[in-house]
Design a protein around this motif. Sequence first.
Motif, short mmCIF file in Angstrom:
data_model
loop_
_atom_site.label_atom_id
_atom_site.label_comp_id
_atom_site.label_asym_id
_atom_site.label_seq_id
_atom_site.Cartn_x
_atom_site.Cartn_y
_atom_site.Cartn_z
N GLU A 1 -31.67 18.18 -19.43
CA GLU A 1 -32.14 19.54 -19.24
C GLU A 1 -33.67 19.66 -19.22
OE1 GLU A 1 -30.34 22.01 -22.18
OE2 GLU A 1 -28.30 21.68 -21.45
N LYS A 2 -34.32 18.53 -18.91
CA LYS A 2 -35.77 18.53 -18.80
C LYS A 2 -36.16 17.89 -17.46
CE LYS A 2 -36.70 18.17 -23.76
NZ LYS A 2 -37.34 17.36 -24.81
N PRO A 3 -37.29 18.37 -16.88
CA PRO A 3 -37.74 17.77 -15.62
C PRO A 3 -38.09 16.28 -15.82
CG PRO A 3 -39.43 19.20 -16.51
CD PRO A 3 -38.21 19.43 -17.36
N ALA A 4 -37.70 15.51 -14.87
CA ALA A 4 -37.95 14.06 -14.96
C ALA A 4 -38.03 13.46 -13.55
CB ALA A 4 -36.84 13.38 -15.76
N ILE A 5 -38.42 12.21 -13.50
CA ILE A 5 -38.53 11.49 -12.21
C ILE A 5 -37.64 10.26 -12.28
CG2 ILE A 5 -40.06 10.16 -10.71
CD1 ILE A 5 -42.29 12.06 -11.45
N LEU A 6 -36.82 10.12 -11.26
CA LEU A 6 -35.89 8.98 -11.15
C LEU A 6 -36.50 7.93 -10.22
CD1 LEU A 6 -33.06 7.62 -11.46
CD2 LEU A 6 -32.39 8.92 -9.43
N LEU A 7 -36.60 6.70 -10.74
CA LEU A 7 -37.09 5.58 -9.95
C LEU A 7 -35.95 4.61 -9.70
CD1 LEU A 7 -40.42 4.74 -11.86
CD2 LEU A 7 -40.11 6.29 -9.93
N VAL A 8 -35.73 4.29 -8.46
CA VAL A 8 -34.81 3.21 -8.10
C VAL A 8 -35.68 2.08 -7.56
CG1 VAL A 8 -32.86 2.47 -6.69
CG2 VAL A 8 -32.96 4.82 -7.58
N VAL A 9 -35.72 0.98 -8.32
CA VAL A 9 -36.66 -0.10 -8.04
C VAL A 9 -35.90 -1.35 -7.62
CG1 VAL A 9 -38.53 -1.50 -8.96
CG2 VAL A 9 -38.22 0.86 -9.78
N ARG A 10 -36.28 -1.86 -6.46
CA ARG A 10 -35.65 -3.11 -5.99
C ARG A 10 -36.71 -4.22 -5.98
NH1 ARG A 10 -32.01 -2.78 -0.80
NH2 ARG A 10 -30.72 -1.82 -2.43
N ASP A 11 -36.39 -5.32 -6.65
CA ASP A 11 -37.31 -6.47 -6.69
C ASP A 11 -37.22 -7.22 -5.36
OD1 ASP A 11 -38.89 -8.60 -7.27
OD2 ASP A 11 -37.64 -9.45 -8.84
N VAL A 12 -38.31 -7.19 -4.62
CA VAL A 12 -38.31 -7.86 -3.30
C VAL A 12 -39.30 -9.04 -3.30
CG1 VAL A 12 -37.60 -5.80 -2.05
CG2 VAL A 12 -40.05 -6.23 -2.43
N THR A 13 -39.64 -9.52 -4.50
CA THR A 13 -40.61 -10.62 -4.59
C THR A 13 -40.14 -11.84 -3.81
OG1 THR A 13 -41.27 -9.83 -6.78
CG2 THR A 13 -41.92 -12.07 -6.16
N GLU A 14 -38.88 -12.22 -4.02
CA GLU A 14 -38.35 -13.39 -3.35
C GLU A 14 -38.27 -13.17 -1.85
OE1 GLU A 14 -37.11 -17.31 -3.14
OE2 GLU A 14 -38.01 -16.16 -4.78
N ARG A 15 -37.83 -11.94 -1.49
CA ARG A 15 -37.74 -11.65 -0.06
C ARG A 15 -39.12 -11.69 0.59
NH1 ARG A 15 -36.59 -5.73 1.66
NH2 ARG A 15 -38.86 -5.77 1.88
N LYS A 16 -40.12 -11.12 -0.10
CA LYS A 16 -41.48 -11.13 0.44
C LYS A 16 -41.98 -12.57 0.57
CE LYS A 16 -44.13 -7.93 0.62
NZ LYS A 16 -44.63 -7.10 1.73
N ARG A 17 -41.65 -13.38 -0.44
CA ARG A 17 -42.07 -14.78 -0.37
C ARG A 17 -41.42 -15.47 0.83
NH1 ARG A 17 -40.23 -19.59 -1.29
NH2 ARG A 17 -38.20 -18.79 -1.94
N MET A 18 -40.13 -15.20 1.02
CA MET A 18 -39.44 -15.80 2.15
C MET A 18 -39.99 -15.27 3.47
SD MET A 18 -35.50 -15.88 0.76
CE MET A 18 -34.91 -16.65 2.26
N GLU A 19 -40.31 -13.96 3.48
CA GLU A 19 -40.89 -13.39 4.70
C GLU A 19 -42.23 -14.04 5.02
OE1 GLU A 19 -41.15 -9.24 3.94
OE2 GLU A 19 -39.06 -8.82 4.48
N GLU A 20 -43.02 -14.25 3.97
CA GLU A 20 -44.32 -14.89 4.17
C GLU A 20 -44.13 -16.33 4.63
OE1 GLU A 20 -46.32 -14.49 0.49
OE2 GLU A 20 -46.76 -12.35 0.74
N GLU A 21 -43.11 -16.99 4.07
CA GLU A 21 -42.82 -18.36 4.51
C GLU A 21 -42.37 -18.38 5.96
OE1 GLU A 21 -40.01 -20.07 1.86
OE2 GLU A 21 -41.46 -20.40 0.23
N VAL A 22 -41.55 -17.38 6.30
CA VAL A 22 -41.09 -17.29 7.68
C VAL A 22 -42.26 -17.02 8.61
CG1 VAL A 22 -39.75 -15.91 9.31
CG2 VAL A 22 -38.74 -16.57 7.12
N ILE A 23 -43.14 -16.10 8.18
CA ILE A 23 -44.32 -15.79 8.99
C ILE A 23 -45.20 -17.02 9.14
CG2 ILE A 23 -46.47 -14.46 9.05
CD1 ILE A 23 -44.92 -12.17 7.69
#
Length: 577
Positions: free
Chosen positions: A189-211
């Motif tokens: 019953e109080k204002p709040a902020i919902l965060l949905v956080v996805r860890d993409v560190t590995e994906r970013k690393r793989m993307e960088e490796e792919v790049i």
Amino acid sequence: MDINIDFIPDPVIVTDKGGRILALNTSASELGLSGGANIHDYIGKNIAEIEIDGRSYEIKISETTEFNLYILRDITERKEVERKLKESENMYRTLVELSPDAIVVHDGQKIVFANRRAAELSGFEKPEEMVGLPIMNFVHPDYVDLVRERISRMMKNRTIAPFVEEKFVLPDGSVRDVEVSVSFITFNEKPAILLVVRDVTERKRMEEEVIESERKYKDFFHNTLDIIVVTDLRGNYVEVNKEFERITGYSRDEILGKNFRDVLPKKEADYLFKKYNEAFRERKSVYGLEFKFTTRFGETKYVEGKVRPLIKKDRVVGFIANFKDITERKKLEEELRRTNKLLKTINHINELVVREKDLQKLIEMTVKEIGEYSNHAWIGIYRDGHLNPIGTSGIDIKTVRQEIEKGMLCVEKAAEMKKPVVVYKNEHRPKCPNFNAHKEYNCYIFPIVYHEKLVGIMTIHSDIRISDEEVKLLQTLADNIAFAINSIELEKMKEQAVLQIDRNIEQFAILVDKIRNPLAVIIGAVEVGCDNYDIQRKVFEAVNKVESIIAELERGWLESEDVRKLLRGMRDEDTSG
């Protein structure tokens, strides 16, 4: 008891203090309750809810000094809503707890909820350990201002923020790349902020490796010394590298979309189609491709390599081919082949030089051998200061004479320098009288020189450029021809000397006989007809002097005979050799 309870829509039951039913309204009667019965037969004591005929009722009791009033409120629909709501809450709670993404709720400053994945990501054993921690503790310094501004805006406007990529800092100091979905909600019953956080560190690393891998592949693709060509199933160019551009002369922009049949001769295009079709059928690399083509600038190139099918989802969708430029190797192989052929030609001609004593035949046979090595050739001999063609191949002797009469600048230069002169196709001077006849050929002129004396000229015209080594071998051949010419001329001189000696010996014999016969007559006449001793003595002295001269002539005759035998012996040895 006079109580009007029928106007009440909910079931109403009136009882005395002992629980006996005194009155029922219509709704209660429809539930099967009857007057006079005890309410506790239907409703237990201290029961707040009851279920009758599958429907739920909430019991409200009002007590007076004289009676009790039971009101049954149908809460079936509310109970169903509550059940569904509870099921929904349980489901969402399960989803939140089992979510692969971290879910965090904060009130703008501190965390008020975190799920299991949030705790795992942050390095906590339990989600409860995160509750109460400042949300800004997890924000990377590069994003602090952005996050604060977003929190302020969302708490004020109660909106949903666009999906963003950020960096979070965990308690152990490590940095994680995350994707964050941010929404305004009401929590407890109080204002709040919902965060949905996805860890993409590995994906970013793989993307960088792919790049990086793509960059390295692209660097390799464009900087390798191999020609690389990617085509579709129809043979249309899909991609080419820089080496392709350098070797063929075609730019990437102008070649993409074209078919290899547009740039290759039909024979080579059919050959490639056959090899590509083999790779398609066998679904594997085909090695040993070798063919030639003409570049955009008209230069002939030879390449060798392999082609392999490009397979996607178990389907051949195209081809990639690697080729090496082997033009220089092919040239060396051709030069080696020609050099070997030239060596055999020279060996054969050397055999002719030793065996053949007829100059005309020797020159004709030599030119014939050279002619198999070139487009046309001729050999001329200098006689009285004039160059006379003796043997030709691929060109008639009359044409050669006409060209000599017009004036051959390259021949004159070779004769003057007594060194080989080479004039390539693109080096012919238009002022040369024979420019039109020779401009399509590489011309090689070799002086035939023996002991610094210019004997003749050997000329070769060819549409291919021969190597420096071949030029040296051909000059050696010219030197051998010069030796042969000199040998043949010496042989002729020996023949003439033998003939002259034969004539001289014959003349000696005749001359001796002619002298001796008169001397015998003179001696006989003096002995018979002359009694004067002084005259006889003087005549005999004169005869003796003549006899001495005759004896000297006979010795010369014998020496000439020895010379003749020697010359004939040398000739016979040369002939038998």
